[in-house]
Design an enzyme around this catalytic site. Structure first.
Site, PDB file in Angstrom:
ATOM      1  N   HIS A 308     -15.778  -4.689  -1.708  1.00  0.00           N
ATOM      2  CA  HIS A 308     -15.762  -4.641  -3.172  1.00  0.00           C
ATOM      3  C   HIS A 308     -14.543  -3.845  -3.608  1.00  0.00           C
ATOM      4  CE1 HIS A 308     -17.069  -3.898  -7.327  1.00  0.00           C
ATOM      5  NE2 HIS A 308     -17.942  -4.862  -7.157  1.00  0.00           N
ATOM      6  N   ASP A 365     -22.856  -9.904  -4.552  1.00  0.00           N
ATOM      7  CA  ASP A 365     -22.572 -11.331  -4.743  1.00  0.00           C
ATOM      8  C   ASP A 365     -23.029 -12.149  -3.540  1.00  0.00           C
ATOM      9  OD1 ASP A 365     -21.213 -11.000  -7.254  1.00  0.00           O
ATOM     10  OD2 ASP A 365     -19.527 -10.175  -6.144  1.00  0.00           O
TER      11      ASP A 365
END
Length: 429
Positions: A308, A365
């Site tokens: 991330h 995600d």
């Protein structure tokens, strides 16, 4: 605030700039008057080191994997609260009492129906139009059905009516988009169900029979929406604030956030996860081959859903949703080669020293994409579901920006084009 000052030396002259310290000891140098004093601006492509506002909504510490909404750890909110409680917290600043929650829920239930004329939009959309394009259009169109929202000098009570209206109608709009995408008749909202249950009923039931949903699936949807509810000053949130700073109405501002979220580098990442897994399956399903490609610095292949940009350690949301993901896959007993590949990639990332050293752990995600796949959503719907979760955060940010009377957003630039030149007549060019 702090009495400390920072100094910057430019062309032999020193300028003192205030140092701002947040409640979590975040530090910033206030450069808002630097240009007036020195004729210099700062350059920060992507605003990666620029604070555009002071906000009391969300605290994010990427180095230590911390995410708080209004001071509450995301882990506690996901475990103990309903999505509607978290929405209330983000928008109004405190967790609701039982009475406040019931009143909030009742107000929303009264506004869940959508004007029947909005059905006409679906007749006009091309058959292959992307659900996010539909969502942006439909949310923006709400301002035409509720023109009172256009008043930039609305009272708090009037703004609150618009907020309730949007919270109530968004699940109905999302469910209509899903139903139309699979060719099924729409299902209208039911007032006897809570927010998430009503949403799932509109998504998954059909008009010929009553439906019920496994508590594990309802719980996972609650958690997914909570985990997506806000994430500080990201691309779409900053867009909502930027558009709202022009006194644009709430519907237009949220529609702009939806468009920003659509990008594959932002909310479209969970769709990109499934598309990557599909590509691996179509190439024979050899996960080890693609793990090797991911480790090869000369190979352009990139693992989607791992690591991330903000979280340098781990994504705290991923730890929460992994459990929900495991529960759903076990509950549904799905036999899907794409999900088998996902599990293989996850195992490697959690145990392979290459990924551990680089902190390339599966993020929210990755797991949300797997859950939505398991629930038979088309990949194009993933970002639409993300938008529903992010809605309370966008509203809270828009509301805070308006209440703080923040100025219209207007970034500067460093010009790199041609210097002054004269126009030559067309005949001589």
């Amino acid at each position: 605030m702090s009495d400390n000052k920072a100094s910057i030396n430019l062309n032999g002259q020193s300028y003192e700039l205030p140092v701002i310290v947040g409640t979590e000891n975040e530090k910033a140098i206030d450069i808002s008057k630097l240009r007036d004093q020195s004729e210099f601006i700062t350059l920060d492509p992507g605003y990666k080191n620029t604070g555009a506002t002071k906000s009391a909504i969300t605290y994010l510490d990427g180095e230590n994997g911390i995410l708080h909404y209004r001071g509450y750890p995301i882990e506690q909110l996901a475990e103990k609260c309903l999505f509607l409680e978290v929405a209330y917290l983000l928008i109004y600043g405190e967790l609701p009492t039982k009475q406040e929650l019931e009143s909030f829920r009742a107000e929303i239930k009264e506004q869940t129906l959508i004007h029947e004329d909005m059905k006409n939009f679906f007749a006009g959309f091309p058959s292959k139009s992307h659900p996010m394009g539909q969502l942006s259009c439909l949310v923006g169109a709400l301002s035409a059905f509720y023109p009172e929202s256009l008043n930039p000098n609305a009272t708090k009570e009037e703004d609150n009516k618009t907020i309730i209206n949007l919270l109530a109608k968004m699940p109905t709009i999302v469910s209509w988009i899903h139903k139309k995408s699979i060719g099924h008749p729409i299902v209208y909202p039911k007032k006897n169900l809570n927010y998430v249950e009503n949403f799932m009923n509109m998504l998954f039931s059909d008009v010929t029979a009553e439906s019920s949903f496994d508590p594990a699936i309802v719980s996972a949807m609650q958690k997914l929406l909570i985990l997506h509810a806000d994430h500080e000053q990201n691309c779409s949130t900053s867009t909502v604030r930027m558009v709202g700073s022009s006194n644009a109405n709430l519907y237009a501002s949220i529609a702009s956030g939806i468009n920003a979220l659509w990008g594959p580098l932002h909310g479209g990442a969970n769709q990109a996860v499934i598309e990557m897994l599909e590509a691996i399956k179509d190439d024979g399903g050899d996960a080890d081959k693609y793990l090797a490609k991911a480790k090869d610095k000369n190979d352009p292949f990139r693992l989607m859903g791992f690591g991330h940009r903000v979280y340098k350690n781990f994504d705290p949301r991923a730890k929460i949703i992994k459990k929900a993901c495991d529960d759903i896959l076990e509950k549904l007993g799905i036999d899907d080669p794409v999900l088998d590949i996902a599990i293989r990639l996850e195992e490697a990332a959690l145990n392979d020293q290459y990924f551990i050293d680089r902190k390339l752990y599966p993020n929210v995600d990755f797991y949300s994409g797997i859950i939505y796949r398991a629930l038979n959503f088309k990949p194009e719907m993933f970002t639409v579901l993300f938008a529903l979760g992010r809605l309370p955060g966008w509203i809270a940010q828009w509301k805070e920006m308006r209440e703080n009377k923040e100025p219209i957003g207007r970034p500067r630039q460093i010009y790199t084009g041609e210097t002054k030149r004269d126009v030559v007549e067309l005949e001589k060019r």
